[in-house]
Design an enzyme around this catalytic site. Structure first.
Site, PDB file in Angstrom:
ATOM      1  N   CYS A   2       0.185 -11.366  -5.102  1.00 61.18           N
ATOM      2  CA  CYS A   2       0.258 -12.596  -5.888  1.00 61.18           C
ATOM      3  C   CYS A   2       0.077 -12.254  -7.367  1.00 61.18           C
ATOM      4  O   CYS A   2      -0.835 -11.507  -7.731  1.00 61.18           O
ATOM      5  CB  CYS A   2      -0.792 -13.638  -5.539  1.00 61.18           C
ATOM      6  SG  CYS A   2      -0.567 -14.363  -3.920  1.00 61.18           S
ATOM      7  N   ARG A  28       4.280  -7.889  -7.439  1.00 61.93           N
ATOM      8  CA  ARG A  28       3.018  -8.178  -6.744  1.00 61.93           C
ATOM      9  C   ARG A  28       3.216  -9.087  -5.532  1.00 61.93           C
ATOM     10  O   ARG A  28       2.332  -9.236  -4.705  1.00 61.93           O
ATOM     11  CB  ARG A  28       2.034  -8.855  -7.703  1.00 61.93           C
ATOM     12  CG  ARG A  28       1.654  -8.000  -8.881  1.00 61.93           C
ATOM     13  CD  ARG A  28       0.616  -8.716  -9.708  1.00 61.93           C
ATOM     14  NE  ARG A  28      -0.629  -8.820  -8.980  1.00 61.93           N
ATOM     15  CZ  ARG A  28      -1.612  -7.935  -9.055  1.00 61.93           C
ATOM     16  NH1 ARG A  28      -1.485  -6.901  -9.851  1.00 61.93           N
ATOM     17  NH2 ARG A  28      -2.716  -8.096  -8.363  1.00 61.93           N
ATOM     18  N   TRP A  75       2.512 -13.951  -2.530  1.00 60.04           N
ATOM     19  CA  TRP A  75       2.626 -13.120  -1.332  1.00 60.04           C
ATOM     20  C   TRP A  75       1.769 -13.846  -0.317  1.00 60.04           C
ATOM     21  O   TRP A  75       0.538 -13.867  -0.424  1.00 60.04           O
ATOM     22  CB  TRP A  75       2.086 -11.721  -1.606  1.00 60.04           C
ATOM     23  CG  TRP A  75       2.316 -10.761  -0.487  1.00 60.04           C
ATOM     24  CD1 TRP A  75       3.392  -9.939  -0.312  1.00 60.04           C
ATOM     25  CD2 TRP A  75       1.442 -10.513   0.630  1.00 60.04           C
ATOM     26  NE1 TRP A  75       3.242  -9.210   0.839  1.00 60.04           N
ATOM     27  CE2 TRP A  75       2.064  -9.536   1.441  1.00 60.04           C
ATOM     28  CE3 TRP A  75       0.213 -11.020   1.042  1.00 60.04           C
ATOM     29  CZ2 TRP A  75       1.506  -9.053   2.615  1.00 60.04           C
ATOM     30  CZ3 TRP A  75      -0.355 -10.541   2.218  1.00 60.04           C
ATOM     31  CH2 TRP A  75       0.293  -9.560   2.987  1.00 60.04           C
ATOM     32  N   ASN A 101      -4.981 -16.017  -6.806  1.00 61.46           N
ATOM     33  CA  ASN A 101      -4.698 -14.775  -6.091  1.00 61.46           C
ATOM     34  C   ASN A 101      -5.985 -14.401  -5.374  1.00 61.46           C
ATOM     35  O   ASN A 101      -7.026 -14.261  -6.008  1.00 61.46           O
ATOM     36  CB  ASN A 101      -4.308 -13.672  -7.085  1.00 61.46           C
ATOM     37  CG  ASN A 101      -4.196 -12.304  -6.415  1.00 61.46           C
ATOM     38  OD1 ASN A 101      -3.946 -12.208  -5.218  1.00 61.46           O
ATOM     39  ND2 ASN A 101      -4.378 -11.247  -7.201  1.00 61.46           N
ATOM     40  N   GLY A 102      -5.930 -14.284  -4.039  1.00 58.74           N
ATOM     41  CA  GLY A 102      -7.137 -13.975  -3.280  1.00 58.74           C
ATOM     42  C   GLY A 102      -7.181 -14.828  -2.026  1.00 58.74           C
ATOM     43  O   GLY A 102      -6.166 -15.404  -1.624  1.00 58.74           O
ATOM     44  N   GLU A 483       4.574  10.946   4.425  1.00 56.61           N
ATOM     45  CA  GLU A 483       4.962  10.180   3.241  1.00 56.61           C
ATOM     46  C   GLU A 483       6.478   9.943   3.236  1.00 56.61           C
ATOM     47  O   GLU A 483       6.943   8.855   2.881  1.00 56.61           O
ATOM     48  CB  GLU A 483       4.490  10.918   1.975  1.00 56.61           C
ATOM     49  CG  GLU A 483       4.908  10.300   0.648  1.00 56.61           C
ATOM     50  CD  GLU A 483       4.468   8.857   0.426  1.00 56.61           C
ATOM     51  OE1 GLU A 483       3.635   8.343   1.184  1.00 56.61           O
ATOM     52  OE2 GLU A 483       5.010   8.234  -0.499  1.00 56.61           O
ATOM     53  N   LYS A 487       8.126   6.220   3.184  1.00 54.82           N
ATOM     54  CA  LYS A 487       9.083   5.759   2.153  1.00 54.82           C
ATOM     55  C   LYS A 487      10.289   5.108   2.808  1.00 54.82           C
ATOM     56  O   LYS A 487      10.752   4.053   2.393  1.00 54.82           O
ATOM     57  CB  LYS A 487       9.582   6.918   1.263  1.00 54.82           C
ATOM     58  CG  LYS A 487       8.633   7.452   0.227  1.00 54.82           C
ATOM     59  CD  LYS A 487       8.409   6.557  -0.956  1.00 54.82           C
ATOM     60  CE  LYS A 487       7.331   5.547  -0.729  1.00 54.82           C
ATOM     61  NZ  LYS A 487       5.962   5.898  -0.870  1.00 54.82           N
ATOM     62  N   GLU A 490       9.353   1.736   4.471  1.00 54.10           N
ATOM     63  CA  GLU A 490       9.025   0.681   3.510  1.00 54.10           C
ATOM     64  C   GLU A 490      10.263   0.025   2.925  1.00 54.10           C
ATOM     65  O   GLU A 490      10.304  -1.187   2.780  1.00 54.10           O
ATOM     66  CB  GLU A 490       8.221   1.277   2.338  1.00 54.10           C
ATOM     67  CG  GLU A 490       6.774   1.508   2.604  1.00 54.10           C
ATOM     68  CD  GLU A 490       6.068   2.100   1.387  1.00 54.10           C
ATOM     69  OE1 GLU A 490       4.999   1.597   1.046  1.00 54.10           O
ATOM     70  OE2 GLU A 490       6.575   3.065   0.776  1.00 54.10           O
ATOM     71  N   HIS A 506       4.626  17.177  22.158  1.00 50.68           N
ATOM     72  CA  HIS A 506       3.694  16.318  22.890  1.00 50.68           C
ATOM     73  C   HIS A 506       4.120  14.855  22.822  1.00 50.68           C
ATOM     74  O   HIS A 506       3.277  13.968  22.816  1.00 50.68           O
ATOM     75  CB  HIS A 506       2.277  16.497  22.325  1.00 50.68           C
ATOM     76  CG  HIS A 506       1.783  17.908  22.451  1.00 50.68           C
ATOM     77  ND1 HIS A 506       1.327  18.420  23.641  1.00 50.68           N
ATOM     78  CD2 HIS A 506       1.723  18.914  21.550  1.00 50.68           C
ATOM     79  CE1 HIS A 506       0.982  19.698  23.460  1.00 50.68           C
ATOM     80  NE2 HIS A 506       1.219  20.012  22.198  1.00 50.68           N
ATOM     81  N   LYS A 605       2.989  -4.574  -4.087  1.00 46.43           N
ATOM     82  CA  LYS A 605       2.589  -3.349  -4.774  1.00 46.43           C
ATOM     83  C   LYS A 605       1.080  -3.134  -4.703  1.00 46.43           C
ATOM     84  O   LYS A 605       0.596  -2.041  -4.516  1.00 46.43           O
ATOM     85  CB  LYS A 605       3.043  -3.457  -6.237  1.00 46.43           C
ATOM     86  CG  LYS A 605       2.715  -2.251  -7.070  1.00 46.43           C
ATOM     87  CD  LYS A 605       3.686  -1.147  -6.806  1.00 46.43           C
ATOM     88  CE  LYS A 605       3.322   0.137  -7.485  1.00 46.43           C
ATOM     89  NZ  LYS A 605       3.804   1.285  -6.686  1.00 46.43           N
TER      90      LYS A 605
HETATM   91  C1  G6P Z   1       0.460  -0.887  -1.048  1.00 44.91           C
HETATM   92  C2  G6P Z   1       1.662  -0.304  -1.776  1.00 44.91           C
HETATM   93  C3  G6P Z   1       1.707   1.211  -1.562  1.00 44.91           C
HETATM   94  C4  G6P Z   1       0.391   1.840  -2.012  1.00 44.91           C
HETATM   95  C5  G6P Z   1      -0.805   1.186  -1.317  1.00 44.91           C
HETATM   96  C6  G6P Z   1      -2.115   1.649  -1.942  1.00 44.91           C
HETATM   97  O1  G6P Z   1       0.626  -0.756   0.322  1.00 44.91           O
HETATM   98  O2  G6P Z   1       2.844  -0.895  -1.292  1.00 44.91           O
HETATM   99  O3  G6P Z   1       2.772   1.753  -2.313  1.00 44.91           O
HETATM  100  O4  G6P Z   1       0.411   3.197  -1.726  1.00 44.91           O
HETATM  101  O5  G6P Z   1      -0.754  -0.231  -1.466  1.00 44.91           O
HETATM  102  O6  G6P Z   1      -2.137   1.235  -3.274  1.00 44.91           O
HETATM  103  P1  G6P Z   1      -3.014   1.895  -4.400  1.00 44.91           P
HETATM  104  O7  G6P Z   1      -2.709   1.091  -5.635  1.00 44.91           O
HETATM  105  O8  G6P Z   1      -4.429   1.753  -3.974  1.00 44.91           O
HETATM  106  O9  G6P Z   1      -2.599   3.307  -4.525  1.00 44.91           O
END
Ligand code: G6P
Length: 610
Positions: A2, A28, A75, A101-102, A483, A487, A490, A506, A605
């Site tokens: 948000c 956000r 969000w 936001n919260g 990772e 990616k 996501e 396994h 984000k």
């Molecule tokens: C969200 C974002 C990720 C990020 C994670 C942790 O899930 O989409 O890209 O890695 O939060 O965020 P931070 O700001 O704590 O690295």
């Protein structure tokens, strides 16, 4: 999670300021949006499901001028992402309007009691109770008093901005657990959830702490606690500029950020390497050499991509400094009654510095007496402020929801930490010097990998139709596999799993057939022959092999369907380089599948709610 923005000032163009600000905050959250503007003692309120452009269209033919207004991009947590549930929310009379936001945790109890008192609720959100609560306490003047009384009974997290039609020259904001930054202008004040929203207007900012609030009029603002105790604020200058938060000719922020990595990795090392002694220096840790030598255990806490960086940190620190490292999901750590001994160092890794679980885990560790450090990107973020020291990664603003440049900068910083601690204990000056010279080559090597972008796009074209991918790596390249898979998941909504290569037998091997691309990270290190074994096993089952390997390793051409060659470096730095082609592949596959790369569905984000 948000985005909120508010403006009060002498400019009569509040609508434009709010829409521009929302666009900068869209990363956000982006399932619905809305704004409220005070005009002639009444409030113009418009909201819509969907992205900011829909809101923009909705107000295109309206007069959105004025000197005071608030806006929100959502969000969804409580209530579907509909127009009705979009913020701003208002009281019964539509006179008090707020954005949030919260999460208000006790909203159901509050709602019942307010309904008994005759308040009429219109939405399914937790936020609406706040508007009615403030209405309950409001006598038409001193909005801040009513806000304070309302916040006394609220449990949960909030970054809120509140306005009232009866006080058209006042904006009130408060924070508890969700970030709020105040932008200080000349005869104007901005309030937002992060600096990106206000950077084009001012770089002078104040970060509110938890349980603090701000009351702003066009000429003046003051800060206090939510219990009305005076607070001295410190105005800080943000060192990001506007250019850094624009796309700069790239089609997406994610691609721009991938291409920034030669520079951002350099920035993560700048001023921190001392070639002559083969050591690194991380001054922000605020720890003496003696204290650093006494560390007996390190706990790394993080979420998402930052958690993968932490896993790499574990490999690096254990190998070079021989200090036991544990990596914990922050969300698990905070509820686990973790063991913290006197010489345990806890490090919270977070790009945003605002992730609620990472922050809470860090607070829990401090509560138990741990020394806590932050590895953050956003300067002035909550984790950066509350930790006892730390290291900024200096990657500049990361706007793409899928983290790329922050990840490589985090691992670069972790390699510097491993070098620093290693030189105090285990490794020689000559090994330190070798590491430094390898580190200094990394930015150029990343550039060389980026030159392969077209080849990687071609490989992506040939594989983007598949709906499952497997990523394999051994040792430190296992987190790289995790990772790479994350990616892809996501941003392209393709199912992908990362696995330690040896574990393939396994379970995942059962899935391999001609429809399963398998991305294998196989540097020429001491596990090379073993991973060749994995390649053959995949091949024997008709899997499609995409190999990431070191330059000149031509023998792999006959085994793999596609090969991406990357430059040679020290084994422990290889993950930095190996991550780059995986980022590019995820990006191209997402674009080829028509996905919204910078705003993937359901993600945000910065996850500032639990
Ligand atoms: C969200 C974002 C990720 C990020 C994670 C942790 O899930 O989409 O890209 O890695 O939060 O965020 P931070 O700001 O704590 O690295």
């Amino acid at each position: 999670m948000c985005g909120i923005i508010g403006y009060i000032g002498k400019k009569n163009s509040v609508g434009k300021i709010l829409i521009e600000g929302l666009k900068r905050l869209e990363y956000r959250g982006y399932d619905s949006a809305g704004l409220a503007i005070v005009q002639d003692n009444s409030i113009l309120l418009r909201k819509t499901a969907g992205k900011i452009t829909r809101l923009e269209e909705k107000v295109a033919n309206l007069d959105i001028s004025g000197n005071l207004g608030i806006a929100h991009t959502r969000w969804a947590t409580h209530g579907k992402p509909t127009t009705l549930n979009a913020h701003p929310h208002s009281d019964c009379k539509g006179q008090i309007v707020l954005i949030h936001n919260g999460i208000i945790e006790n909203y159901q109890t509050l709602k019942k009691s307010l309904q008994k008192d005759g308040h009429l609720f219109k939405t399914e959100t937790d936020t609406e109770v706040l508007a009615h609560l403030i209405e309950q306490f409001y006598d038409g003047s001193r909005l801040e008093d009513a806000v304070q009384k309302a916040l006394e009974v609220v449990e949960g997290t909030y970054g809120i901005i509140v306005i009232s039609a009866s006080e058209p020259d006042k904006m009130v904001a408060a924070r508890n657990g969700s970030p709020v930054v105040v932008g200080v202008g000349e005869n104007e004040t901005f309030i937002a959830s992060d600096v990106a929203a206000i950077l084009q207007h001012t770089r002078q900012v104040i970060y509110l702490e938890d349980q603090q609030m701000v009351v702003a009029t066009p000429e003046h603002f003051s800060t206090m606690t939510i219990r009305n105790e005076r607070v001295e604020h410190i105005v800080q200058e943000v060192d990001w500029d506007l250019e850094m938060i624009e796309k700069g000719g790239f089609e997406h922020f994610m691609l721009k950020e991938i291409f920034e990595q030669p520079e951002t990795i350099k920035n993560a090392m700048r001023g921190r390497l001392i070639d002559e002694y083969g050591i690194s220096k991380l001054g922000g840790l605020n720890m003496s050499e003696e204290q650093l030598r006494k560390i007996e255990r390190i706990v790394l806490i993080a979420c998402g991509t930052s958690w993968h960086a932490a896993l790499l940190g574990e490999y690096m620190i254990e190998e070079k400094a021989r200090i036991p490292v544990e990596v914990e999901y922050a969300s698990e750590f905070r509820y686990r009654n973790p063991i913290i001994e006197p010489n345990t160092l806890v490090m919270a890794i977070s790009q945003s510095g605002e992730t609620v679980d990472t922050l809470a885990a860090m607070r829990e560790a401090m509560e138990k007496g741990a020394r806590c450090m932050g590895i953050c990107n956003v300067v002035g973020s909550t984790i950066a402020r509350e930790s006892q020291g730390g290291v900024y990664i200096h990657a500049g603003p990361e706007i793409g929801v899928a983290s790329t440049k922050a990840f490589t900068s985090q691992i670069t910083v972790l390699s510097l930490l491993a070098l620093m601690l290693g030189r105090m204990r285990n490794i020689s000056s000559s090994e330190g010097k070798d590491i430094i010279s390898a580190l200094r080559e990394i930015p150029l090597q990343v550039e060389k990998i980026l030159e392969k972008n077209d080849d990687i796009r071609e490989i992506s074209k040939k594989t983007c139709c598949h709906n499952n991918f497997l990523y394999l790596g051994r040792g430190a390249n296992y987190p790289v596999a995790l990772e790479g898979a994350l990616k892809l998941k996501e941003i392209s909504y393709v199912h992908a799993e990362g696995y330690p290569a040896a574990e393939m037998k396994h379970g995942p091997i059962a899935l391999i057939d001609k429809n399963m691309p398998v991305v294998i990270i196989c540097p020429r290190d001491n596990a090379y022959q073993k991973i060749i074994g994995n390649i053959n096993e995949v091949k024997a089952r008709d899997g499609i092999i995409i190999a990431i390997t070191s330059e000149n390793n031509d023998e792999i051409i006959d085994m793999a369907d596609h090969v991406i060659f990357i430059p040679q470096t020290l084994d422990f730095l290889y993950p930095i380089l190996a991550s780059i082609p995986l980022q590019l592949m995820a990006y191209h596959i997402a674009v080829l599948r028509g996905c919204h790369v910078d705003q993937p569905r359901n993600l945000a984000k910065s996850v500032t709610v639990e």
